[in-house]
Write a protein that holds these residues in place. Structure first.
Motif, mmCIF file in Angstrom:
data_model
loop_
_atom_site.group_PDB
_atom_site.id
_atom_site.type_symbol
_atom_site.label_atom_id
_atom_site.label_comp_id
_atom_site.label_asym_id
_atom_site.label_seq_id
_atom_site.Cartn_x
_atom_site.Cartn_y
_atom_site.Cartn_z
ATOM 1 N N VAL A 162 0.850 -1.200 0.000
ATOM 2 C CA VAL A 162 0.000 0.000 0.000
ATOM 3 C C VAL A 162 0.881 1.243 0.000
ATOM 4 O O VAL A 162 0.693 2.144 -0.824
ATOM 5 C CB VAL A 162 -0.966 0.010 1.215
ATOM 6 N N GLU A 182 0.370 3.573 -3.153
ATOM 7 C CA GLU A 182 -0.807 4.401 -2.886
ATOM 8 C C GLU A 182 -0.788 5.713 -3.655
ATOM 9 O O GLU A 182 0.286 6.238 -3.916
ATOM 10 C CB GLU A 182 -0.978 4.639 -1.388
ATOM 11 N N ARG A 201 -5.826 1.211 -6.559
ATOM 12 C CA ARG A 201 -7.160 0.617 -6.712
ATOM 13 C C ARG A 201 -7.155 -0.753 -6.023
ATOM 14 O O ARG A 201 -6.161 -1.476 -6.071
ATOM 15 C CB ARG A 201 -7.534 0.462 -8.185
ATOM 16 N N SER A 202 -8.251 -1.106 -5.402
ATOM 17 C CA SER A 202 -8.306 -2.358 -4.646
ATOM 18 C C SER A 202 -8.070 -3.584 -5.527
ATOM 19 O O SER A 202 -7.422 -4.534 -5.099
ATOM 20 C CB SER A 202 -9.624 -2.475 -3.875
ATOM 21 N N CYS A 213 -6.638 -11.153 0.138
ATOM 22 C CA CYS A 213 -6.265 -9.739 0.060
ATOM 23 C C CYS A 213 -7.369 -8.863 0.646
ATOM 24 O O CYS A 213 -7.099 -7.980 1.470
ATOM 25 C CB CYS A 213 -5.982 -9.351 -1.389
ATOM 26 N N PHE A 214 -8.604 -9.108 0.254
ATOM 27 C CA PHE A 214 -9.706 -8.279 0.722
ATOM 28 C C PHE A 214 -10.001 -8.496 2.208
ATOM 29 O O PHE A 214 -10.426 -7.575 2.898
ATOM 30 C CB PHE A 214 -10.952 -8.488 -0.128
ATOM 31 N N LEU A 230 -7.373 -6.442 3.896
ATOM 32 C CA LEU A 230 -7.729 -5.037 3.676
ATOM 33 C C LEU A 230 -8.828 -4.598 4.651
ATOM 34 O O LEU A 230 -8.725 -3.555 5.300
ATOM 35 C CB LEU A 230 -8.177 -4.832 2.231
ATOM 36 N N LYS A 231 -9.879 -5.400 4.773
ATOM 37 C CA LYS A 231 -10.981 -5.065 5.684
ATOM 38 C C LYS A 231 -10.507 -5.000 7.129
ATOM 39 O O LYS A 231 -10.877 -4.103 7.881
ATOM 40 C CB LYS A 231 -12.111 -6.083 5.557
ATOM 41 N N ASN A 238 -10.409 2.439 2.403
ATOM 42 C CA ASN A 238 -10.751 1.959 1.069
ATOM 43 C C ASN A 238 -11.994 2.740 0.666
ATOM 44 O O ASN A 238 -13.099 2.393 1.035
ATOM 45 C CB ASN A 238 -11.013 0.455 1.087
ATOM 46 N N ALA A 249 -13.169 2.196 -3.895
ATOM 47 C CA ALA A 249 -12.258 1.171 -4.404
ATOM 48 C C ALA A 249 -10.826 1.675 -4.574
ATOM 49 O O ALA A 249 -10.043 1.106 -5.321
ATOM 50 C CB ALA A 249 -12.771 0.563 -5.699
ATOM 51 N N THR A 250 -10.469 2.736 -3.850
ATOM 52 C CA THR A 250 -9.099 3.236 -3.850
ATOM 53 C C THR A 250 -8.568 3.151 -2.423
ATOM 54 O O THR A 250 -9.175 3.693 -1.494
ATOM 55 C CB THR A 250 -9.030 4.683 -4.361
ATOM 56 N N VAL A 251 -7.429 2.484 -2.268
ATOM 57 C CA VAL A 251 -6.849 2.234 -0.954
ATOM 58 C C VAL A 251 -5.714 3.217 -0.689
ATOM 59 O O VAL A 251 -4.835 3.402 -1.535
ATOM 60 C CB VAL A 251 -6.320 0.785 -0.867
#
Length: 142
Positions: A39, A43, A46-47, A65-66, A69-70, A80, A83-85
């Motif tokens: 990230v 950065e 996009r996710s 990955c998700f 991320l969560k 997030n 859809a941009t991290v």
């Protein structure tokens, strides 16, 4: 035991509302740290691109990955949004907190004991010694 926690803003995706949350105490597990490095390096990312990078670098499925991320978003490390991290905590801050934890845990908070252990089987170059001298002088000035 008291934990030093930083307040950060994070966006809750369902409402778009910004709420303040505590970004744990800056501690990350190894896989989380590697994820955060991606990230920080890419950065804003996009996710889906982040999922592709995780597959390429770590062999992680998109779902893994998700999930990470969560988890990191809930803990206040990333956001997030659309859809941009992006990272909510800088890499230097995580490194600083992890370094402090090592010194506290392994050396009872003694920085000289840590430095002695670190340098016990190592020789410094003149440039490294000068850089350390300079950092110590700056720290003393504070």
């Amino acid at each position: 035991m008291e934990h030093n926690q930083e307040m950060t803003n994070s966006v809750f995706p369902d409402s778009g509302e910004i709420r303040q949350t505590f970004a744990s105490d800056g501690k990350l597990f190894e896989g989380e740290y590697r994820f955060m490095k991606l990230v920080w390096e890419h950065e804003p990312v996009r996710s889906m691109e982040l999922a592709r990078l995780c597959l390429e670098k770590f062999g992680w499925k998109k779902s893994t990955c998700f999930t990470v991320l969560k988890k990191l978003a809930r803990r206040g490390f990333v956001k997030n949004e659309q859809a941009t991290v992006t990272a909510l905590i800088k890499e230097e801050e995580v490194r600083r907190k992890e370094s402090q934890a090592v010194v506290e845990k392994s050396f009872s908070g003694s920085l000289p004991a840590f430095v002695t252990a670190f340098l016990s089987d190592r020789t410094l170059t003149k440039a490294e010694a000068e850089e350390l001298r300079s950092m110590i002088e700056k720290a003393v000035e504070k």
